[in-house]
Motif scaffolding. Structure first.
Motif, PDB file in Angstrom:
ATOM      1  N   ALA A   3      -8.179 -31.084   0.664  1.00  0.00           N
ATOM      2  CA  ALA A   3      -8.533 -30.052  -0.307  1.00  0.00           C
ATOM      3  C   ALA A   3     -10.049 -30.012  -0.450  1.00  0.00           C
ATOM      4  O   ALA A   3     -10.725 -31.032  -0.339  1.00  0.00           O
ATOM      5  N   LEU A   4     -10.556 -28.838  -0.668  1.00  0.00           N
ATOM      6  CA  LEU A   4     -11.982 -28.635  -0.895  1.00  0.00           C
ATOM      7  C   LEU A   4     -12.126 -28.043  -2.291  1.00  0.00           C
ATOM      8  O   LEU A   4     -11.557 -26.996  -2.590  1.00  0.00           O
ATOM      9  N   HIS A   5     -12.854 -28.741  -3.128  1.00  0.00           N
ATOM     10  CA  HIS A   5     -13.017 -28.303  -4.513  1.00  0.00           C
ATOM     11  C   HIS A   5     -14.471 -27.907  -4.727  1.00  0.00           C
ATOM     12  O   HIS A   5     -15.378 -28.724  -4.538  1.00  0.00           O
ATOM     13  N   LEU A   6     -14.684 -26.666  -5.098  1.00  0.00           N
ATOM     14  CA  LEU A   6     -16.021 -26.172  -5.389  1.00  0.00           C
ATOM     15  C   LEU A   6     -16.072 -25.779  -6.861  1.00  0.00           C
ATOM     16  O   LEU A   6     -15.170 -25.117  -7.362  1.00  0.00           O
ATOM     17  N   ALA A   7     -17.126 -26.193  -7.552  1.00  0.00           N
ATOM     18  CA  ALA A   7     -17.230 -25.895  -8.983  1.00  0.00           C
ATOM     19  C   ALA A   7     -18.692 -25.685  -9.355  1.00  0.00           C
ATOM     20  O   ALA A   7     -19.607 -26.142  -8.667  1.00  0.00           O
ATOM     21  N   PHE A   8     -18.913 -25.006 -10.464  1.00  0.00           N
ATOM     22  CA  PHE A   8     -20.252 -24.783 -10.998  1.00  0.00           C
ATOM     23  C   PHE A   8     -20.505 -25.732 -12.164  1.00  0.00           C
ATOM     24  O   PHE A   8     -19.573 -26.146 -12.859  1.00  0.00           O
ATOM     25  N   ASP A   9     -21.778 -26.043 -12.378  1.00  0.00           N
ATOM     26  CA  ASP A   9     -22.157 -26.843 -13.547  1.00  0.00           C
ATOM     27  C   ASP A   9     -22.066 -26.024 -14.835  1.00  0.00           C
ATOM     28  O   ASP A   9     -21.804 -26.560 -15.897  1.00  0.00           O
ATOM     29  N   GLU A  10     -22.291 -24.746 -14.700  1.00  0.00           N
ATOM     30  CA  GLU A  10     -22.263 -23.856 -15.870  1.00  0.00           C
ATOM     31  C   GLU A  10     -20.875 -23.228 -16.004  1.00  0.00           C
ATOM     32  O   GLU A  10     -20.429 -22.520 -15.104  1.00  0.00           O
ATOM     33  N   PRO A  11     -20.180 -23.464 -17.126  1.00  0.00           N
ATOM     34  CA  PRO A  11     -18.820 -22.921 -17.275  1.00  0.00           C
ATOM     35  C   PRO A  11     -18.780 -21.398 -17.383  1.00  0.00           C
ATOM     36  O   PRO A  11     -17.742 -20.785 -17.138  1.00  0.00           O
ATOM     37  N   TRP A  12     -19.883 -20.755 -17.689  1.00  0.00           N
ATOM     38  CA  TRP A  12     -19.913 -19.298 -17.850  1.00  0.00           C
ATOM     39  C   TRP A  12     -20.058 -18.562 -16.522  1.00  0.00           C
ATOM     40  O   TRP A  12     -19.837 -17.370 -16.432  1.00  0.00           O
ATOM     41  N   ARG A  13     -20.434 -19.290 -15.474  1.00  0.00           N
ATOM     42  CA  ARG A  13     -20.675 -18.636 -14.182  1.00  0.00           C
ATOM     43  C   ARG A  13     -19.354 -18.324 -13.480  1.00  0.00           C
ATOM     44  O   ARG A  13     -18.406 -19.091 -13.533  1.00  0.00           O
ATOM     45  N   THR A  14     -19.315 -17.201 -12.802  1.00  0.00           N
ATOM     46  CA  THR A  14     -18.131 -16.808 -12.037  1.00  0.00           C
ATOM     47  C   THR A  14     -18.486 -16.749 -10.554  1.00  0.00           C
ATOM     48  O   THR A  14     -19.652 -16.653 -10.173  1.00  0.00           O
ATOM     49  N   TYR A  15     -17.468 -16.805  -9.744  1.00  0.00           N
ATOM     50  CA  TYR A  15     -17.673 -16.765  -8.299  1.00  0.00           C
ATOM     51  C   TYR A  15     -17.945 -15.335  -7.839  1.00  0.00           C
ATOM     52  O   TYR A  15     -17.271 -14.401  -8.246  1.00  0.00           O
ATOM     53  N   THR A  16     -18.920 -15.212  -6.948  1.00  0.00           N
ATOM     54  CA  THR A  16     -19.221 -13.921  -6.332  1.00  0.00           C
ATOM     55  C   THR A  16     -18.570 -13.885  -4.948  1.00  0.00           C
ATOM     56  O   THR A  16     -18.036 -14.888  -4.474  1.00  0.00           O
ATOM     57  N   GLU A  17     -18.645 -12.739  -4.304  1.00  0.00           N
ATOM     58  CA  GLU A  17     -18.117 -12.633  -2.942  1.00  0.00           C
ATOM     59  C   GLU A  17     -18.856 -13.572  -1.998  1.00  0.00           C
ATOM     60  O   GLU A  17     -18.257 -14.142  -1.079  1.00  0.00           O
ATOM     61  N   ASP A  18     -20.154 -13.752  -2.205  1.00  0.00           N
ATOM     62  CA  ASP A  18     -20.938 -14.672  -1.383  1.00  0.00           C
ATOM     63  C   ASP A  18     -20.475 -16.117  -1.582  1.00  0.00           C
ATOM     64  O   ASP A  18     -20.430 -16.899  -0.626  1.00  0.00           O
ATOM     65  N   ASP A  19     -20.140 -16.474  -2.820  1.00  0.00           N
ATOM     66  CA  ASP A  19     -19.639 -17.821  -3.098  1.00  0.00           C
ATOM     67  C   ASP A  19     -18.316 -18.073  -2.381  1.00  0.00           C
ATOM     68  O   ASP A  19     -18.113 -19.136  -1.782  1.00  0.00           O
ATOM     69  N   VAL A  20     -17.450 -17.101  -2.427  1.00  0.00           N
ATOM     70  CA  VAL A  20     -16.153 -17.219  -1.755  1.00  0.00           C
ATOM     71  C   VAL A  20     -16.355 -17.314  -0.243  1.00  0.00           C
ATOM     72  O   VAL A  20     -15.729 -18.137   0.429  1.00  0.00           O
ATOM     73  N   ALA A  21     -17.256 -16.490   0.290  1.00  0.00           N
ATOM     74  CA  ALA A  21     -17.531 -16.535   1.731  1.00  0.00           C
ATOM     75  C   ALA A  21     -18.091 -17.896   2.129  1.00  0.00           C
ATOM     76  O   ALA A  21     -17.713 -18.443   3.168  1.00  0.00           O
TER      77      ALA A  21
END
Length: 65
Positions: A3-21
């Motif tokens: 499994a690959l787990h990616l997370a942000f330090d800031e809880p308010w941030r959302t994933y963009t298309e670039d993040d998903v890519a």
């Protein structure tokens, strides 16, 4: 396999298309690395088997002569 787990330090941030890519690219590269490691292990075993066979054949040919 894993499994690959990616997370942000800031809880308010959302994933963009670039993040998903980027996440998909990282997962693909991890998959390739695991596949290459497996293939390398198989190749090492094949080389070891070949060397053992050649050693056996060479020994028998020397004793025959």
């Amino acid at each position: 396999m894993g499994a690959l787990h990616l997370a942000f330090d800031e809880p308010w941030r959302t994933y963009t298309e670039d993040d998903v890519a980027l996440g998909l690219e990282l997962a693909h590269r991890a998959e390739l690395a695991l596949e290459n490691a497996t293939l390398h292990e198989v190749a090492d075993r094949a080389l070891k088997a070949r060397d053992e066979l050649l050693s056996f054949v060479t020994h028998d040919l020397r004793n025959f002569l």
